[in-house]
Enzyme design. Structure first.
Site, PDB file in Angstrom:
ATOM      1  N   LYS A 197      85.931 -10.580  77.107  1.00 34.06           N
ATOM      2  CA  LYS A 197      86.330  -9.193  76.835  1.00 34.06           C
ATOM      3  C   LYS A 197      86.252  -8.877  75.352  1.00 34.06           C
ATOM      4  O   LYS A 197      85.869  -7.774  74.959  1.00 34.06           O
ATOM      5  CB  LYS A 197      87.738  -8.916  77.362  1.00 34.06           C
ATOM      6  CG  LYS A 197      87.736  -8.783  78.875  1.00 34.06           C
ATOM      7  CD  LYS A 197      89.014  -8.185  79.403  1.00 34.06           C
ATOM      8  CE  LYS A 197      88.952  -8.041  80.915  1.00 34.06           C
ATOM      9  NZ  LYS A 197      90.207  -8.353  81.567  1.00 34.06           N
ATOM     10  N   LYS A 209      79.259 -11.199  90.362  1.00 33.84           N
ATOM     11  CA  LYS A 209      80.440 -11.118  91.206  1.00 33.84           C
ATOM     12  C   LYS A 209      80.629  -9.673  91.680  1.00 33.84           C
ATOM     13  O   LYS A 209      80.378  -8.747  90.909  1.00 33.84           O
ATOM     14  CB  LYS A 209      81.631 -11.549  90.336  1.00 33.84           C
ATOM     15  CG  LYS A 209      82.913 -11.698  91.068  1.00 33.84           C
ATOM     16  CD  LYS A 209      84.047 -11.973  90.100  1.00 33.84           C
ATOM     17  CE  LYS A 209      85.235 -11.193  90.585  1.00 33.84           C
ATOM     18  NZ  LYS A 209      86.355 -11.093  89.711  1.00 33.84           N
ATOM     19  N   LYS A 247      83.957  -3.485  91.128  1.00 35.69           N
ATOM     20  CA  LYS A 247      83.874  -2.039  91.115  1.00 35.69           C
ATOM     21  C   LYS A 247      83.138  -1.543  89.875  1.00 35.69           C
ATOM     22  O   LYS A 247      82.333  -0.617  89.944  1.00 35.69           O
ATOM     23  CB  LYS A 247      85.291  -1.481  91.155  1.00 35.69           C
ATOM     24  CG  LYS A 247      85.301  -0.002  91.246  1.00 35.69           C
ATOM     25  CD  LYS A 247      86.689   0.509  91.420  1.00 35.69           C
ATOM     26  CE  LYS A 247      86.650   1.995  91.163  1.00 35.69           C
ATOM     27  NZ  LYS A 247      87.708   2.715  91.778  1.00 35.69           N
TER      28      LYS A 247
END
Ligand code: TRP
Length: 324
Positions: A112, A192, A195
């Site tokens: 991140k 993976k 959304k």
């Protein structure tokens, strides 16, 4: 006494079949054998500051999906993380027992920080401490999660060990519990299912939407022509059929290798199997959505029950740490 099962779900909106096969199925399966506590982790959602205007509706949608999936509020406690503010206090206390160096080496943090260098906030570094605090606040021993969460869980165990060493035996080391499908690949066949990548199928999608999305899925990339032999083990659609169509999987594997079945037919069969499997869940969801007062009540009751556990733990921790 039954062991405590605990897990948290990030409120990113409606859940998808990756969330469900990767962990959610175990939430439902564990309800009888364990004393389960499940929570929608809205504070964790704030670590990336994304979609805060949609946070309330995302929480609600995820909550509905969990109930529709079969979490029974008579058996398990289900609530929203921030509704029990004791979590914030335990988060602060646990952070005192967590070396910064442990947090800086967590793979999800590094990822991140690399992707969003302008948004590396203190809360993001603390994400795994907050997760450990969730688990131990509710004395979770068995934690159903997807494979991607294993490093976080390992860290939670280290924090527990360190806390216990410093302040005396207080928490048990939590154990992860994986489903037999702990990492579901998305419809793009690469990453993976998630959304944010848009390669997912919502649990609550209509049958038509599901079919449309499945028909767009990438299959074995080496199979260019209908007459080319397929490689089922390298095909994401095959993997999903293993789950949704277990009875015909041996035959399918052979048919695919021998090019007796084409990818379009195979995908059509997958869509049908998914729609059939999820039909009861989708029907339950429609009736729950028609009854928002009931859903709100379940949320309130859950927070009340969770808070009883939380207060007890916090008292114990504060007294061990010399605060009371
Ligand atoms: N980090 C988890 C995820 O992204 C969510 C989570 C927060 C969690 N707290 C938890 C999972 C406690 C298990 C236990 O999916």
């Amino acid at each position: 006494m039954k062991k405590r099962g605990f897990s948290g779900v990030r409120p990113t909106g409606r859940l998808h079949i990756g969330n469900y096969l990767g962990a959610g199925k175990n939430y439902v399966a564990m309800q009888d054998e364990y004393d389960c506590v499940y929570c929608i982790v809205d504070l964790h959602a704030l670590t990336t500051l994304a979609d805060t205007d949609k946070l309330q509706s995302n929480i609600y949608e995820a909550f509905l999906d969990l109930l529709a999936a079969g979490i029974d509020p008579q058996k398990a406690v289900i609530f929203v993380q921030s509704h029990v503010p004791e979590i914030n206090e335990l988060f602060t206390l646990l952070s005192m027992a967590t070396p910064l160096s442990w947090l800086l080496r967590v793979p999800t943090f590094k990822e991140k920080a690399r992707m969003h260098p302008q948004n590396v906030n203190y809360g993001l570094v603390g994400y795994p401490v907050l997760m450990a605090a969730d688990i131990v606040l509710y004395k979770g021993e068995v934690v159903p999660v997807g494979e991607d969460q294993l490093p976080h869980l390992e860290l939670a165990r280290e924090i527990v060990r360190r806390f216990n060493e410093h302040f005396g035996e207080t928490f048990r080391e939590p154990q992860a519990k994986l489903t037999n499908f702990p990492m579901v690949v998305g419809l793009d066949g690469k990453d993976k299912m998630s959304k944010s990548l848009g390669n997912h199928i919502e649990l609550a999608a209509t049958a038509e939407e599901t079919t449309k999305r499945v028909m767009s899925a990438v299959t074995d990339p080496t199979r260019k022509l209908r007459s080319d032999p397929g490689h089922p083990k390298a095909c994401n659609v095959f993997k999903l059929r293993e789950h949704f169509d277990p009875e015909c999987i041996t035959q399918l594997e052979e048919d695919c290798r021998m090019a007796r079945i084409g990818c379009v037919d195979c995908k059509r069969a997958l869509a049908e199997a998914i729609n059939c499997d999820l039909a009861p869940l989708r029907a339950r969801r429609i009736s729950l959505a028609a009854n928002p007062e009931y859903v709100r009540q379940v949320m309130l009751d859950g927070a009340m029950k969770a808070q009883v556990i939380a207060r007890q733990t916090l008292d114990e921790v504060k007294s061990k740490m010399g605060l009371i």
